[in-house]
Enzyme design. Structure first.
Site, PDB file in Angstrom:
ATOM      1  N   PRO A 168      66.639  11.011 -25.102  1.00  0.00           N
ATOM      2  CA  PRO A 168      66.833  10.633 -23.704  1.00  0.00           C
ATOM      3  C   PRO A 168      68.223  10.052 -23.443  1.00  0.00           C
ATOM      4  O   PRO A 168      68.820   9.427 -24.312  1.00  0.00           O
ATOM      5  CB  PRO A 168      65.781   9.543 -23.501  1.00  0.00           C
ATOM      6  CG  PRO A 168      65.639   8.907 -24.846  1.00  0.00           C
ATOM      7  CD  PRO A 168      65.847  10.017 -25.841  1.00  0.00           C
ATOM      8  N   GLY A 169      68.726  10.273 -22.247  1.00  0.00           N
ATOM      9  CA  GLY A 169      69.980   9.656 -21.826  1.00  0.00           C
ATOM     10  C   GLY A 169      69.756   8.867 -20.551  1.00  0.00           C
ATOM     11  O   GLY A 169      69.670   7.636 -20.543  1.00  0.00           O
ATOM     12  N   TYR A 190      76.078  17.727  -7.279  1.00  0.00           N
ATOM     13  CA  TYR A 190      74.655  18.110  -7.196  1.00  0.00           C
ATOM     14  C   TYR A 190      74.018  17.723  -5.865  1.00  0.00           C
ATOM     15  O   TYR A 190      72.800  17.800  -5.733  1.00  0.00           O
ATOM     16  CB  TYR A 190      73.825  17.411  -8.273  1.00  0.00           C
ATOM     17  CG  TYR A 190      74.395  17.439  -9.666  1.00  0.00           C
ATOM     18  CD1 TYR A 190      74.543  18.636 -10.355  1.00  0.00           C
ATOM     19  CD2 TYR A 190      74.746  16.257 -10.306  1.00  0.00           C
ATOM     20  CE1 TYR A 190      75.044  18.647 -11.642  1.00  0.00           C
ATOM     21  CE2 TYR A 190      75.245  16.259 -11.599  1.00  0.00           C
ATOM     22  CZ  TYR A 190      75.392  17.459 -12.260  1.00  0.00           C
ATOM     23  OH  TYR A 190      75.883  17.464 -13.526  1.00  0.00           O
ATOM     24  N   ARG A 222      78.423  12.956  -9.187  1.00  0.00           N
ATOM     25  CA  ARG A 222      77.069  13.475  -8.961  1.00  0.00           C
ATOM     26  C   ARG A 222      76.796  13.846  -7.500  1.00  0.00           C
ATOM     27  O   ARG A 222      76.239  14.909  -7.240  1.00  0.00           O
ATOM     28  CB  ARG A 222      76.010  12.494  -9.485  1.00  0.00           C
ATOM     29  CG  ARG A 222      76.172  12.155 -10.972  1.00  0.00           C
ATOM     30  CD  ARG A 222      74.960  11.455 -11.565  1.00  0.00           C
ATOM     31  NE  ARG A 222      73.834  12.349 -11.650  1.00  0.00           N
ATOM     32  CZ  ARG A 222      72.842  12.389 -10.813  1.00  0.00           C
ATOM     33  NH1 ARG A 222      72.761  11.508  -9.840  1.00  0.00           N
ATOM     34  NH2 ARG A 222      71.879  13.274 -10.953  1.00  0.00           N
ATOM     35  N   GLY A 253      65.350  14.217 -20.851  1.00  0.00           N
ATOM     36  CA  GLY A 253      65.002  14.778 -19.555  1.00  0.00           C
ATOM     37  C   GLY A 253      64.155  13.919 -18.636  1.00  0.00           C
ATOM     38  O   GLY A 253      64.021  14.245 -17.452  1.00  0.00           O
ATOM     39  N   CYS A 262      91.360  13.914  -1.740  1.00  0.00           N
ATOM     40  CA  CYS A 262      91.611  14.919  -0.699  1.00  0.00           C
ATOM     41  C   CYS A 262      90.719  16.142  -0.842  1.00  0.00           C
ATOM     42  O   CYS A 262      91.185  17.230  -1.212  1.00  0.00           O
ATOM     43  CB  CYS A 262      93.074  15.310  -0.721  1.00  0.00           C
ATOM     44  SG  CYS A 262      94.083  13.890  -0.343  1.00  0.00           S
ATOM     45  N   GLU A 263      89.450  15.950  -0.626  1.00  0.00           N
ATOM     46  CA  GLU A 263      88.463  17.039  -0.636  1.00  0.00           C
ATOM     47  C   GLU A 263      87.388  16.638   0.379  1.00  0.00           C
ATOM     48  O   GLU A 263      86.959  15.481   0.390  1.00  0.00           O
ATOM     49  CB  GLU A 263      87.744  17.139  -2.004  1.00  0.00           C
ATOM     50  CG  GLU A 263      88.613  17.432  -3.179  1.00  0.00           C
ATOM     51  CD  GLU A 263      88.723  18.913  -3.507  1.00  0.00           C
ATOM     52  OE1 GLU A 263      88.037  19.733  -2.872  1.00  0.00           O
ATOM     53  OE2 GLU A 263      89.521  19.225  -4.391  1.00  0.00           O
ATOM     54  N   TYR A 293      75.775   9.552 -16.478  1.00  0.00           N
ATOM     55  CA  TYR A 293      76.583  10.644 -15.955  1.00  0.00           C
ATOM     56  C   TYR A 293      77.501  10.172 -14.829  1.00  0.00           C
ATOM     57  O   TYR A 293      77.776  10.899 -13.894  1.00  0.00           O
ATOM     58  CB  TYR A 293      75.689  11.810 -15.491  1.00  0.00           C
ATOM     59  CG  TYR A 293      74.734  12.272 -16.580  1.00  0.00           C
ATOM     60  CD1 TYR A 293      75.231  12.962 -17.690  1.00  0.00           C
ATOM     61  CD2 TYR A 293      73.376  11.988 -16.533  1.00  0.00           C
ATOM     62  CE1 TYR A 293      74.377  13.372 -18.708  1.00  0.00           C
ATOM     63  CE2 TYR A 293      72.513  12.393 -17.553  1.00  0.00           C
ATOM     64  CZ  TYR A 293      73.017  13.080 -18.627  1.00  0.00           C
ATOM     65  OH  TYR A 293      72.179  13.477 -19.624  1.00  0.00           O
TER      66      TYR A 293
HETATM   67  N1  LLP Z   1      69.281  16.562 -24.982  1.00  0.00           N
HETATM   68  C1  LLP Z   1      69.998  17.653 -24.642  1.00  0.00           C
HETATM   69  C2  LLP Z   1      70.065  18.774 -25.568  1.00  0.00           C
HETATM   70  C3  LLP Z   1      70.656  17.698 -23.404  1.00  0.00           C
HETATM   71  O1  LLP Z   1      71.346  18.783 -23.057  1.00  0.00           O
HETATM   72  C4  LLP Z   1      70.586  16.587 -22.523  1.00  0.00           C
HETATM   73  C5  LLP Z   1      71.271  16.592 -21.214  1.00  0.00           C
HETATM   74  C6  LLP Z   1      69.853  15.460 -22.943  1.00  0.00           C
HETATM   75  C7  LLP Z   1      69.212  15.499 -24.176  1.00  0.00           C
HETATM   76  C8  LLP Z   1      69.719  14.231 -22.111  1.00  0.00           C
HETATM   77  O2  LLP Z   1      69.024  14.466 -20.935  1.00  0.00           O
HETATM   78  P1  LLP Z   1      68.555  13.234 -20.008  1.00  0.00           P
HETATM   79  O3  LLP Z   1      67.530  12.428 -20.771  1.00  0.00           O
HETATM   80  O4  LLP Z   1      69.761  12.432 -19.680  1.00  0.00           O
HETATM   81  O5  LLP Z   1      67.986  13.907 -18.831  1.00  0.00           O
HETATM   82  N2  LLP Z   1      75.187  15.692 -15.452  1.00  0.00           N
HETATM   83  C9  LLP Z   1      73.827  15.858 -15.023  1.00  0.00           C
HETATM   84  C10 LLP Z   1      72.861  15.847 -16.177  1.00  0.00           C
HETATM   85  C11 LLP Z   1      73.179  16.873 -17.253  1.00  0.00           C
HETATM   86  C12 LLP Z   1      72.233  16.803 -18.420  1.00  0.00           C
HETATM   87  C13 LLP Z   1      72.674  17.668 -19.535  1.00  0.00           C
HETATM   88  N3  LLP Z   1      71.865  17.595 -20.719  1.00  0.00           N
HETATM   89  C14 LLP Z   1      73.512  14.805 -13.989  1.00  0.00           C
HETATM   90  O6  LLP Z   1      74.382  13.995 -13.651  1.00  0.00           O
HETATM   91  O7  LLP Z   1      72.406  14.769 -13.430  1.00  0.00           O
END
Ligand code: LLP
Length: 416
Positions: free
Chosen positions: A273-274, A315, A311, A238, A343-344, A371
């Site tokens: 983290p992602g 969003y 994105r 997150g 086409c949107e 993402y």
């Molecule tokens: N752990 C869990 C259980 C999650 O559901 C997620 C993301 C993460 C870790 C990783 O979160 P991060 O560190 O990346 O914030 N598509 C959206 C983001 C969706 C996130 C879903 N869950 C975007 O493009 O902003």
């Protein structure tokens, strides 16, 4: 800086982006190995000396080269499907360092994960606990489990990516957790190994993360008092990145503030983290097809579209747009919406940007490493685009552009 101008050209590490466009075509995603390593390193440094594991969230970027790089650095993985598990294994990742999250795991995904030797299934409902116990009993194995607890903390982020509130579909309710742990402990086919939470994504303020940590630690203590040992505590992902004018804090500082609340010495600490690892390590490289000046709006039509990067349309997310050939937009430069060929009307990559551009110019949509490709689609029968990983002066093609034929290769016309 992974992406910076040199001699007037925007480069990924040592490779000018126009060179990548010539070699691999546009649109394409370009990643920087060094940037991924640097961001992972910030987590590793913040957790040094602790019993801890960083489980990279595969949904943010699942390219095998990215996963293999992180596996080599010692990362574990956070997955949400059998497909992601297969990718982790194909990239040389270790199932024993992989967490399986998500509200809708199928029986076959559960069996596949247990058989692969998964570190933990993060359960999100009582029904899932019963299913996991049944599947494990059937295949004669014990399933390692944790509950993802919803700490009911407002992450103050976009509602689509906020997950830790009572009204969200994720996690089990805080007040149900102790009862569920007692139930799990009574089931011979499951082994309780941990507790977890994840409150949302793109969090730029440490306070909700720290608050969620406190609540989960307090709950973990109550569970342990009931005689159920927790080998790990998973505080989710997150942590946000800077897309625009967000005031972000260094990863080390946020993790440090969270660690201050974790006084469970025995438990292994997990973070998943992602975005903060790959988000600013990638750009979407695109070419201007047409300029389309108008009475009320000017458009730059580029060859990338909402199906390549969802994105902004999904969003209303803001991504910086930089010209690959450095050019200061003069004070009187027209303002453009950057749009794609889909086409949107919502096929907009960026709105109202001052640019001095011409048809044929290359643009980089910044902060697209997380993402981006993973959420892309084939809408409008557009082949998914190539991915390139830069490592110093070398640019490796890490995913070929899809072919048109591959788009309908699985389809057939009935023999009417
Ligand atoms: N752990 C869990 C259980 C999650 O559901 C997620 C993301 C993460 C870790 C990783 O979160 P991060 O560190 O990346 O914030 N598509 C959206 C983001 C969706 C996130 C879903 N869950 C975007 O493009 O902003």
């Amino acid at each position: 800086m992974a992406f910076a101008y040199r001699n007037g050209l925007l480069c990924a590490e040592d490779v000018p982006l126009d060179q990548i466009a010539r070699a691999h075509g546009t649109p394409c995603y370009v990643y920087s190995r060094a940037a991924i390593e640097r961001a992972y390193g910030e987590y590793a440094a913040a957790l040094a000396g602790r019993n801890a594991l960083v489980c990279f969230s595969v949904k943010s970027n699942s390219n095998l080269a990215v996963l293999a790089l992180l596996a080599r650095l010692g990362a574990g993985f956070d997955i949400v499907s059998g497909g992601e598990l297969a990718r982790v294994l194909a990239a040389g990742g270790d199932a024993r360092r992989t967490l399986f999250s998500g509200v809708g795991k199928s029986e076959s995904e559960i069996a596949q994960a247990i058989e692969a030797g998964i570190l933990c299934l993060n359960l999100e409902s009582e029904a899932e606990l019963e299913r996991v116990a049944a599947v494990a009993a059937r295949i004669g194995r014990q399933a390692p489990i944790a509950f993802r607890v919803n700490p009911d903390v407002d992450a103050k982020t976009h509602p689509y990516i906020s997950t830790g509130l009572k009204q969200n579909k994720f996690g089990v309710a805080h007040e149900d957790a102790e009862r569920l742990y007692r139930r799990a402990a009574s089931l011979p086919a499951v082994e309780v190994v941990g507790i977890g939470c994840h409150i949302g994504s793109q969090l730029t303020d440490a306070a909700p993360l720290v608050e969620a940590t406190s609540r989960i630690v307090a709950l973990a203590k109550r569970v342990e008092k009931a005689g159920i040992r927790l080998a790990h505590i998973d505080l989710g992902g997150g942590i946000g990145i800077r897309y625009h004018e967000e005031s972000t804090q260094p990863i080390g500082r946020i993790v440090g503030a969270m660690l201050e609340r974790v006084d469970l010495r025995a438990a292994m600490l997990i973070l998943d983290p992602g975005r903060s690892i790959v988000g600013n390590a990638g750009v979407l490289l695109t070419r201007v097809e047409y300029l389309k000046p108008g009475a009320t709006k000017n458009f730059v039509v580029v060859d990338a579209a909402m199906n390549d990067l969802m994105r902004p349309s999904l969003y209303d997310a803001w991504h910086e747009v930089r010209p690959v050939r450095a050019s200061e937009a003069p004070a009187q430069a027209p303002r453009y919406d950057i749009v794609g060929p889909v086409c949107e009307s919502s096929d907009v990559l960026a709105k109202d940007r001052a640019l001095s551009v011409q048809a044929g110019d290359l643009l980089a949509i910044m902060s697209a490493g997380a993402y981006g490709m993973t959420m892309s689609s084939n809408y409008n029968s557009r082949p998914r685009i190539a991915e390139v990983m830069v490592d110093g002066a070398r640019a490796h093609l890490v995913r070929r552009r899809e072919t048109i034929e591959s788009l309908y290769a699985l389809e057939s016309v009935p023999d009417w």
